[in-house]
Design a protein around this motif. Structure first.
Motif, short mmCIF file in Angstrom:
data_model
loop_
_atom_site.label_atom_id
_atom_site.label_comp_id
_atom_site.label_asym_id
_atom_site.label_seq_id
_atom_site.Cartn_x
_atom_site.Cartn_y
_atom_site.Cartn_z
N SER A 54 45.97 -9.10 -29.54
CA SER A 54 45.05 -9.69 -30.53
C SER A 54 43.70 -9.94 -29.86
N PRO A 55 42.62 -10.05 -30.65
CA PRO A 55 41.30 -10.27 -30.06
C PRO A 55 41.23 -11.59 -29.27
N THR A 56 40.50 -11.56 -28.15
CA THR A 56 40.34 -12.75 -27.33
C THR A 56 39.71 -13.88 -28.12
N LEU A 64 34.98 -11.73 -36.05
CA LEU A 64 33.85 -10.90 -36.45
C LEU A 64 33.23 -11.43 -37.74
N ASP A 65 34.09 -11.85 -38.67
CA ASP A 65 33.58 -12.40 -39.92
C ASP A 65 32.72 -13.63 -39.64
N ALA A 66 33.17 -14.46 -38.70
CA ALA A 66 32.40 -15.66 -38.37
C ALA A 66 31.05 -15.27 -37.80
N ILE A 93 36.54 -8.82 -29.95
CA ILE A 93 36.32 -8.99 -31.38
C ILE A 93 37.49 -8.47 -32.21
N LYS A 94 38.02 -7.32 -31.82
CA LYS A 94 39.00 -6.70 -32.71
C LYS A 94 40.40 -6.53 -32.10
N GLY A 95 40.53 -6.77 -30.81
CA GLY A 95 41.83 -6.54 -30.20
C GLY A 95 41.98 -5.09 -29.81
N GLY A 96 43.13 -4.73 -29.28
CA GLY A 96 43.30 -3.35 -28.85
C GLY A 96 44.66 -3.11 -28.23
N VAL A 97 44.63 -2.34 -27.16
CA VAL A 97 45.86 -1.89 -26.53
C VAL A 97 45.97 -2.52 -25.14
#
Lengths: 323, 472
Positions: free
Chosen positions: B266-268, B274-276, B53-57
C-alpha cells in the motif's frame, strides 16, 4: 534604453525607509533562539532516522479480514515506544493479505522483543489471525551513502551558487553577498530541521525534498533583494551601503510579504487538508517546509542583507585603519 | 527589439495557445480502436505515480541455489537493480539489502494503467535476473535435471564487465561501416580476458556469451585483447547490436538471482493521499488566483492564465513530452519541485506587478511603465531562476541515470568517492524543478508580457487603476 538614460531616471525612494541594518541584535537573537530550540528538541525528543538511513528490521505478518494500518501503528507504538511505518499488501504467491512493519535499529528489536511484539499483536488483533510471515534485517549502507551524497550535492550546489552570485553581482561585491545568502540559507534549513525534530517526525526522504525546496526558495528570495540593491547602486551612486540596503529592502518588502503569503499559504492549505483528511504522514513534509519558508522570508529580508552590511562595513573600517 | 509590435490580437493568440496546451497536456491525445488504445500524447492518466502515493510491488530477490554472496557482491547487485530501475524511468524506488540472509528487497510503483496489479508481470519489467558468463567454446552438457547447461571454462562473469554499448564504426579495411558491440572491462576482467583471447586467437574456438543456459552470441577471437576494450563484430544491425549490448549491461549481475517472494504494498502516505494532495492543490490554486487578481487586477488576471500554462507545462514534462527529458515518476519530492517552480512563477508575476505599480507612480505613461517594469523585473527573475536551474542540474546529474551527460561529468569529479548511484527521489525533484523553471520563462515572463502588453492596447483597459496605478 541606453545606460545614460537610466542614470537620469528619477529615483523614487519610498516615503518611509525602514532601518533594516540596525537589526543586528534581532538576528543574533533569532539565530541563538533557533539553535537553543534545536538542541533542546534534539535532546528531549531525539533525532529519528528512518529505516532507509538507519537500517532495521522489516517484519511481515499475514492476516485475515480487515485491518486498519493506523490502529496497528498505534498498537506497536504502545509496545515498542516509538513510531513505526505500517503498510498493507497482498502476496500473490502465497495468496494472503499481509502487513509489513518497519522498525529502525535503535528500537532495539531483539528476538525476545519480536516474540513479545507478535504475542501482543496477536492478542490485540485476535480476529485478524496474525501469523508471522517474514522478517528481514535491512542494511543502512546504501541509505547512508545516499544521505552523504545529498549533503555533498547540496554543498556543491551552494558553492556554484556563490560563484554565480559573485559574477552576476560584481558591482556590489558579489563574493561576500554570495556567502551571506548561503548563511541565510543555513538558518532556514536549520529551522526546517528543528521543526522536524520538535514534531518528532522521522528523517526520511521527505526531509530531503523539504531541504531542496528551501534551498531553491531561500536563494531566489535573497537574490531578488540583491537585485534591487544592484539596481539602486547604479541609481544612487553616492548613497552609503546601509542606506542602499535599507532602501532596497523597503522597496522589496511588499513583494517579499506577498510572495510569502502565497507560498506559506499553500503549505498551510496542504497542512490543514492533510490533517482534516487524516493523511498524517504528509505532515512530515508540509510542516517543516512551511517553517522553512517562514524563516526564508525573514532571513532574505534581514539575515542576508544585514550580515552582509556588517561584513562590508567591517572590511571598510579595516581598510581605513590600515591606511 | 521586438520584431513585430504586440497588437490586440496577440492576447487571444496567447490565451488560445495556453488553453490548447493545457487541455492536451491534461487529457492527452489517444484513439480507441475497439479495445486498443493508441496514445499519441500522454495525459494526466498516463503519469506513473510513486509508491508513496499509489503503492506498488515489493519483490525480494536472493541468489539462486546455494550461492553465498558476499557483501560486495550484494552491494553491486543492489546497484545494478537501482540503475535498471532508473534507466526504465522508474525513478521512484526503494531498494534495501539484507547481508545476513543475502536478500535484496525492491519496491517500485505500479506501471501506468495497471489495473489488475499483478506483481509477477511487474517484476518482469526489471529485466533478466540471469547470470551472464563468457566461456571458452560452446560446449554444453546435460545436468542432473536434464537441462542443457554450458560447460566451457568460464572466462568472464557479469561483474567483470564495466559496460557494453552498440557502436557504428568503419570496418577493418576502412571501406565500409558496420555495427559492433563494444565492451569495456573492469580491472578484474582485463587480465582474464587478455589471457583467454591470447590462447584462443586464431583458433576456431569462439568465446561464447551466455545468459544462464541460453547462448546469446559466440564471436571468434581475432586478436589478443590486453587493454580491456573489446569489440564483438559480426552481422549486426542497429537493433541486434543494441539488443546484445543491453543484454550484457543488464546481465552484469554478480550472481544469478531469483525472486524469493513478491507482493503488493500500500502507499506509504496512505491510500487515497493523492486525493488529499489534489484537493489541497486545487484550494491553494484558487486562493492564489483570487489573491493575484485582487492585488494586481489586470496583470494579476494575466498571471493566473500564465500559471495555468505553467502547471500544464509541468504535467507535460512529467508525461514525457519533451524528447530530451524522459518522463518521470511523480512522487512527493516531485510534487515539491512543482510547488517550488509554481511558487517562483507566482513570485515572477508579483515582482512584475509591483514594478508596474512603481513605474506608474513615477508618472510614466501606461505603455512606458509596462515596458520598463517587465524589463527591470527580468534581471531579478533571471538570476533567481538561473540559480534554481543550477541546483536542478546538479541534483539531476548527481542522482540521475549514470549514462546521462551531467552524471558522467559529476560522477567522475565531485562524486568520485561514490558509486554512480541513481536515486530516483532526488532526481524526480530536480526534474520537475528544471521543467518548472523553463516553463517559468515561457509563461511567467514571455507569455504574460505579451498578454499584458496586448491587453493595454484596448481602450477599455487603458485605465491606470487596472494596473494598480494612482487614481489621479
Amino acid at each position: 534604453m541606453s545606460k545614460k538614460k537610466t542614470q537620469e531616471e528619477v529615483v523614487l525612494t519610498p516615503k518611509k525607509v525602514y532601518n533594516f541594518c540596525s537589526k543586528k541584535k534581532l538576528i543574533l537573537g533569532v539565530v541563538i533562539a533557533v539553535l537553543v530550540v534545536f538542541i533542546a528538541g534534539a535532546v528531549i525528543r531525539g533525532i529519528h532516522l528512518a529505516i532507509e538511513f538507519k537500517g532495521g528490521t522489516l517484519i511481515t505478518y499475514t492476516y485475515q479480514g480487515e485491518i486498519n494500518t493506523n490502529d496497528v501503528a498505534s498498537a506497536v507504538k504502545d509496545i515498542v515506544g516509538s513510531t513505526v511505518t505500517v503498510r498493507t499488501g497482498e502476496s500473490l504467491d502465497s495468496g494472503g493479505k499481509q502487513i509489513t512493519i518497519s522498525f529502525t535499529s535503535d528500537q532495539g528489536l531483539t528476538v525476545d522483543r519480536q516474540t513479545e511484539l507478535t504475542t501482543a499483536l496477536r492478542e490485540k488483533f485476535a480476529e485478524n489471525d496474525l501469523e508471522i510471515y517474514d522478517s528481514n534485517d535491512v542494511n543502512p549502507a546504501s541509505g547512508r551513502e545516499f544521505l552523504l551524497k545529498c549533503l555533498i550535492a547540496v554543498i556543491f550546489a551552494a558553492f556554484v551558487v556563490i560563484i554565480y552570485i559573485a559574477i552576476r553581482f560584481k558591482n556590489i561585491g558579489g563574493w561576500s553577498a554570495g556567502v551571506c545568502s548561503i548563511f541565510a540559507l543555513c538558518l532556514d534549513l536549520l529551522v526546517a530541521f528543528t521543526a522536524t525534530v520538535v514534531c518528532k517526525f522521522n528523517i526520511d526522504s521527505n526531509i530531503v525534498a523539504v531541504f531542496l525546496t528551501i534551498l531553491g526558495y531561500s536563494i531566489n528570495n535573497t537574490i531578488v533583494i540583491y537585485d534591487r540593491i544592484r539596481e539602486n547602486r547604479k541609481l544612487m551612486p553616492k548613497a552609503s551601503l546601509n542606506e542602499l540596503i535599507n532602501v532596497s529592502c523597503t522597496q522589496s518588502l511588499t513583494r517579499s510579504i506577498r510572495t510569502s503569503i502565497t507560498t506559506i499559504g499553500t503549505m498551510l492549505v496542504v497542512t490543514i487538508v492533510v490533517m482534516v483528511t487524516g493523511y498524517d504522514s504528509l505532515l512530515s513534509f508540509s510542516v517543516p517546509l512551511m517553517m522553512g519558508l517562514i524563516s526564508g522570508t525573514f532571513s532574505s529580508l534581514f539575515v542576508a542583507p544585514v550580515t552582509w552590511s556588517w561584513w562590508m562595513n567591517k572590511r571598510e573600517a579595516k581598510g581605513k585603519k590600515s591606511k | 527589439m521586438t520584431v513585430k509590435k504586440t497588437g490586440k490580437k496577440t492576447f487571444f493568440i496567447v490565451v488560445a495557445f495556453i488553453a490548447l496546451f493545457a487541455v492536451i497536456s491534461v487529457l492527452g491525445i489517444d484513439k480507441l480502436y475497439g479495445d486498443n488504445r493508441t496514445t499519441y500524447v500522454k495525459g494526466v492518466d498516463d503519469i506513473r505515480l510513486g509508491i508513496d502515493i499509489k503503492g506498488g510491488v515489493d519483490v525480494t530477490f536472493g541468489p539462486a541455489g546455494e550461492f553465498d554472496a558476499n557483501e560486495d557482491q550484494l552491494d553491486s547487485a543492489t546497484e545494478v537493480i537501482k540503475t535498471r530501475l532508473s534507466s526504465l524511468g522508474i525513478t521512484d524506488n526503494e531498494v534495501y539489502s539484507d547481508t545476513k540472509s543475502d536478500r535484496i528487497i525492491v519496491r517500485f510503483p505500479w506501471k501506468v494503467g495497471e489495473t489488475n496489479f499483478d506483481p509477477e508481470s511487474a517484476v518482469k519489467e526489471l529485466g533478466e535476473m540471469a547470470e551472464l558468463t563468457f566461456r571458452k567454446g560452446t560446449d554444453t552438457t546435460t545436468d542432473a535435471d536434464g537441462n542443457e547447461v554450458p560447460s566451457g571454462e568460464i572466462v568472464l562473469v557479469g561483474d567483470d564487465i564495466a559496460s557494453a554499448r552498440s557502436a557504428y564504426i568503419p570496418t577493418d579495411d576502412g571501406k565500409d561501416y558496420e555495427y559492433v558491440v563494444s565492451l569495456e572491462l573492469n580491472s578484474s576482467g582485463k587480465d582474464k580476458f587478455a589471457e583467454a583471447t591470447g590462447e584462443l586467437m586464431g583458433s576456431s574456438t569462439p568465446i561464447s556469451i551466455w545468459m544462464d543456459n541460453t547462448l546469446i552470441s559466440a564471436p571468434t577471437v581475432n586478436s589478443t585483447i590486453t587493454d580491456g576494450k573489446a569489440q564483438i563484430t559480426g552481422s549486426f544491425d542497429a537493433d541486434s547490436s543494441k539488443k546484445l549490448a543491453d543484454q550484457i549491461n543488464s546481465g552484469a549481475l554478480p550472481f544469478k538471482m531469483e525472486t524469493k517472494s513478491f507482493r503488493t504494498i500500500s502507499p506509504t502516505m496512505g491510500e487515497g493521499s493523492l486525493d488529499a494532495i489534489l484537493l489541497a492543490a486545487l484550494i491553494a490554486f484558487i486562493g492564489i488566483a483570487v489573491y493575484m487578481v485582487f492585488l494586481y487586477r489586470l496583470p494579476g488576471f494575466v498571471a493566473v492564465i500564465a500559471l495555468c500554462g505553467q502547471v500544464a507545462g509541468s504535467i507535460a514534462a512529467i508525461t514525457g513530452w519533451f524528447g530530451f527529458m524522459n518522463g518521470s515518476t511523480l512522487t512527493i519530492p516531485g510534487i515539491a519541485g512543482i510547488i517550488l517552480a509554481v511558487g517562483m512563477g507566482v513570485d515572477a508575476n508579483i515582482i512584475t506587478g509591483e514594478r508596474i505599480k512603481e513605474e506608474l507612480r513615477t508618472g510614466k505613461s501606461l505603455d512606458a511603465a509596462i515596458k520598463i517594469a517587465y524589463k527591470r523585473a527580468f534581471s531579478a527573475i533571471l538570476d533567481g531562476n538561473i540559480t534554481n536551474v543550477i541546483i536542478a542540474v546538479i541534483l539531476m546529474g548527481a542522482f540521475g541515470v549514470p549514462d546521462s551527460f551531467f552524471s558522467k561529468i559529476l560522477n567522475k569529479t565531485i562524486f568520485f568517492a561514490f558509486g554512480a548511484t541513481a536515486e530516483g527521489v532526488v532526481y524526480s525533484f530536480g526534474f520537475t524543478l528544471l521543467a518548472g523553471v523553463i516553463c517559468n520563462f515561457i509563461f511567467g515572463v514571455f507569455a504574460s508580457r505579451l498578454m499584458v502588453t496586448s491587453l493595454s492596447k484596448f481602450k477599455c483597459f487603458k485605465n491606470r487603476k487596472l494596473y494598480g496605478g494612482d487614481t489621479k
